[in-house]
Design a protein around this motif. Structure first.
Motif, PDB file in Angstrom:
ATOM      1  N   SER A  19     -35.212 -15.578  27.170  1.00 13.98           N
ATOM      2  CA  SER A  19     -36.241 -14.769  26.523  1.00 13.98           C
ATOM      3  C   SER A  19     -35.686 -13.526  25.843  1.00 13.98           C
ATOM      4  O   SER A  19     -36.411 -12.846  25.125  1.00 13.98           O
ATOM      5  CB  SER A  19     -37.313 -14.355  27.538  1.00 13.98           C
ATOM      6  N   VAL A  20     -34.426 -13.222  26.053  1.00 12.39           N
ATOM      7  CA  VAL A  20     -33.815 -12.027  25.470  1.00 12.39           C
ATOM      8  C   VAL A  20     -32.698 -12.463  24.534  1.00 12.39           C
ATOM      9  O   VAL A  20     -31.795 -13.188  24.936  1.00 12.39           O
ATOM     10  CB  VAL A  20     -33.263 -11.091  26.576  1.00 12.39           C
ATOM     11  N   GLY A  21     -32.776 -12.014  23.285  1.00  5.16           N
ATOM     12  CA  GLY A  21     -31.822 -12.448  22.278  1.00  5.16           C
ATOM     13  C   GLY A  21     -30.547 -11.619  22.216  1.00  5.16           C
ATOM     14  O   GLY A  21     -29.559 -12.049  21.652  1.00  5.16           O
ATOM     15  N   ALA A  22     -30.566 -10.402  22.764  1.00  6.43           N
ATOM     16  CA  ALA A  22     -29.387  -9.531  22.702  1.00  6.43           C
ATOM     17  C   ALA A  22     -29.360  -8.648  23.941  1.00  6.43           C
ATOM     18  O   ALA A  22     -30.397  -8.376  24.544  1.00  6.43           O
ATOM     19  CB  ALA A  22     -29.437  -8.668  21.446  1.00  6.43           C
ATOM     20  N   LEU A  23     -28.185  -8.196  24.280  1.00  7.61           N
ATOM     21  CA  LEU A  23     -28.045  -7.357  25.465  1.00  7.61           C
ATOM     22  C   LEU A  23     -28.110  -5.872  25.139  1.00  7.61           C
ATOM     23  O   LEU A  23     -28.011  -5.039  26.037  1.00  7.61           O
ATOM     24  CB  LEU A  23     -26.738  -7.673  26.194  1.00  7.61           C
ATOM     25  N   ALA A  24     -28.282  -5.544  23.869  1.00  7.88           N
ATOM     26  CA  ALA A  24     -28.452  -4.154  23.458  1.00  7.88           C
ATOM     27  C   ALA A  24     -29.574  -4.104  22.419  1.00  7.88           C
ATOM     28  O   ALA A  24     -29.767  -5.060  21.672  1.00  7.88           O
ATOM     29  CB  ALA A  24     -27.156  -3.603  22.856  1.00  7.88           C
ATOM     30  N   PRO A  25     -30.324  -3.013  22.391  1.00 16.12           N
ATOM     31  CA  PRO A  25     -31.397  -2.903  21.406  1.00 16.12           C
ATOM     32  C   PRO A  25     -30.858  -2.975  19.974  1.00 16.12           C
ATOM     33  O   PRO A  25     -29.716  -2.610  19.701  1.00 16.12           O
ATOM     34  CB  PRO A  25     -31.991  -1.520  21.677  1.00 16.12           C
ATOM     35  N   SER A  26     -31.711  -3.447  19.067  1.00 20.11           N
ATOM     36  CA  SER A  26     -31.341  -3.495  17.653  1.00 20.11           C
ATOM     37  C   SER A  26     -31.097  -2.078  17.154  1.00 20.11           C
ATOM     38  O   SER A  26     -31.688  -1.114  17.646  1.00 20.11           O
ATOM     39  CB  SER A  26     -32.470  -4.135  16.839  1.00 20.11           C
ATOM     40  N   GLY A  27     -30.235  -1.975  16.147  1.00 23.15           N
ATOM     41  CA  GLY A  27     -29.891  -0.676  15.599  1.00 23.15           C
ATOM     42  C   GLY A  27     -30.872  -0.197  14.539  1.00 23.15           C
ATOM     43  O   GLY A  27     -31.732  -0.953  14.076  1.00 23.15           O
ATOM     44  N   PRO A  28     -30.732   1.062  14.116  1.00 23.22           N
ATOM     45  CA  PRO A  28     -31.652   1.636  13.136  1.00 23.22           C
ATOM     46  C   PRO A  28     -31.603   0.937  11.771  1.00 23.22           C
ATOM     47  O   PRO A  28     -32.634   0.837  11.103  1.00 23.22           O
ATOM     48  CB  PRO A  28     -31.220   3.095  13.019  1.00 23.22           C
ATOM     49  N   ALA A  29     -30.458   0.424  11.363  1.00 22.38           N
ATOM     50  CA  ALA A  29     -30.376  -0.265  10.062  1.00 22.38           C
ATOM     51  C   ALA A  29     -31.229  -1.530  10.071  1.00 22.38           C
ATOM     52  O   ALA A  29     -31.956  -1.813   9.110  1.00 22.38           O
ATOM     53  CB  ALA A  29     -28.919  -0.602   9.730  1.00 22.38           C
ATOM     54  N   LEU A  30     -31.179  -2.280  11.161  1.00 27.27           N
ATOM     55  CA  LEU A  30     -31.999  -3.486  11.269  1.00 27.27           C
ATOM     56  C   LEU A  30     -33.478  -3.117  11.379  1.00 27.27           C
ATOM     57  O   LEU A  30     -34.330  -3.761  10.761  1.00 27.27           O
ATOM     58  CB  LEU A  30     -31.562  -4.331  12.468  1.00 27.27           C
ATOM     59  N   ALA A  31     -33.798  -2.078  12.106  1.00 26.33           N
ATOM     60  CA  ALA A  31     -35.195  -1.647  12.240  1.00 26.33           C
ATOM     61  C   ALA A  31     -35.771  -1.251  10.881  1.00 26.33           C
ATOM     62  O   ALA A  31     -36.910  -1.608  10.553  1.00 26.33           O
ATOM     63  CB  ALA A  31     -35.296  -0.487  13.227  1.00 26.33           C
ATOM     64  N   ARG A  32     -34.993  -0.549  10.077  1.00 23.36           N
ATOM     65  CA  ARG A  32     -35.463  -0.169   8.728  1.00 23.36           C
ATOM     66  C   ARG A  32     -35.700  -1.397   7.869  1.00 23.36           C
ATOM     67  O   ARG A  32     -36.708  -1.506   7.176  1.00 23.36           O
ATOM     68  CB  ARG A  32     -34.451   0.762   8.053  1.00 23.36           C
ATOM     69  N   LEU A  33     -34.766  -2.348   7.918  1.00 21.19           N
ATOM     70  CA  LEU A  33     -34.889  -3.556   7.112  1.00 21.19           C
ATOM     71  C   LEU A  33     -36.072  -4.414   7.571  1.00 21.19           C
ATOM     72  O   LEU A  33     -36.818  -4.945   6.745  1.00 21.19           O
ATOM     73  CB  LEU A  33     -33.586  -4.362   7.178  1.00 21.19           C
TER      74      LEU A  33
END
Length: 190
Positions: A19-33
């Motif tokens: 259920s979890v795709g990554a072990l760290a939260p997405s970064g600000p560049a991906l959030a903006r996109l």
């Protein structure tokens, strides 16, 4: 991204790795996109698999009123954290595959956009189909779009499913500064 958020994701992964795709939260560049093309003036927004709320924060910073946002999260700890962190948003602790069995999450109104942080490539095909069908048949208004990111180069919504539902997919950009780098797809009905 905080150490606390990373620990929340790591614990969620330990509870249910698929259920979890990554072990760290997405970064600000991906959030903006992921949020750049969302125009909340056309309607409310649904976020699937918000995790620690990186995209949620970006949506709110772009001016989306919290009461116009529904967060769908299966993990109980992450859902509780989101409810405390984003008090004006509605947090639903449910499986996104149930969206097709629910009436619109906004009453008579449908969402203008769905932002998805779900790891579609690690979810069984029948469940992916249920999620995508639920989004397009029950939750998303005509002309609305699903924004999905992936770490792979191909669209994470299978071509056969897109064809069956009459959907088109367009890669709208990449976040090279994200770890790992990610690509964002806009999926909609023409």
């Amino acid at each position: 991204m905080s150490l606390n958020d990373t620990m929340h994701l790591l614990r969620a992964w330990l509870r249910d790795p698929r259920s979890v795709g990554a072990l760290a939260p997405s970064g600000p560049a991906l959030a903006r996109l992921m949020t750049a093309h969302v125009d909340h003036a056309h309607g409310p927004v649904i976020e699937l698999g918000p995790g620690t709320g990186v995209f949620t924060r970006a949506l709110l910073e772009r001016g989306l009123p919290g009461h116009r946002l529904v967060l769908v999260e299966t993990d109980p700890v992450l859902a509780s954290t989101l409810a405390q962190r984003y008090r004006h948003a509605r947090v639903l602790r449910m499986d996104a595959a149930r969206l097709g069995r629910s009436s619109s999450l906004f009453g008579d109104e449908r969402a203008s956009a769905v932002i998805s942080g779900l790891p579609l490539l690690s979810i069984p095909a029948d469940k992916v189909a249920a999620i995508i069908e639920g989004v397009f048949e029950r939750q998303l208004q005509q002309g609305g779009a699903l924004y999905q990111f992936t770490y792979g180069l191909r669209c994470p919504v299978p071509r056969a499913l897109r064809q069956r539902l009459g959907l088109e997919a367009e890669r709208i950009g990449g976040a090279w500064l994200n770890l790992p780098p990610a690509w964002v797809w806009r999926i909609r009905r023409p």
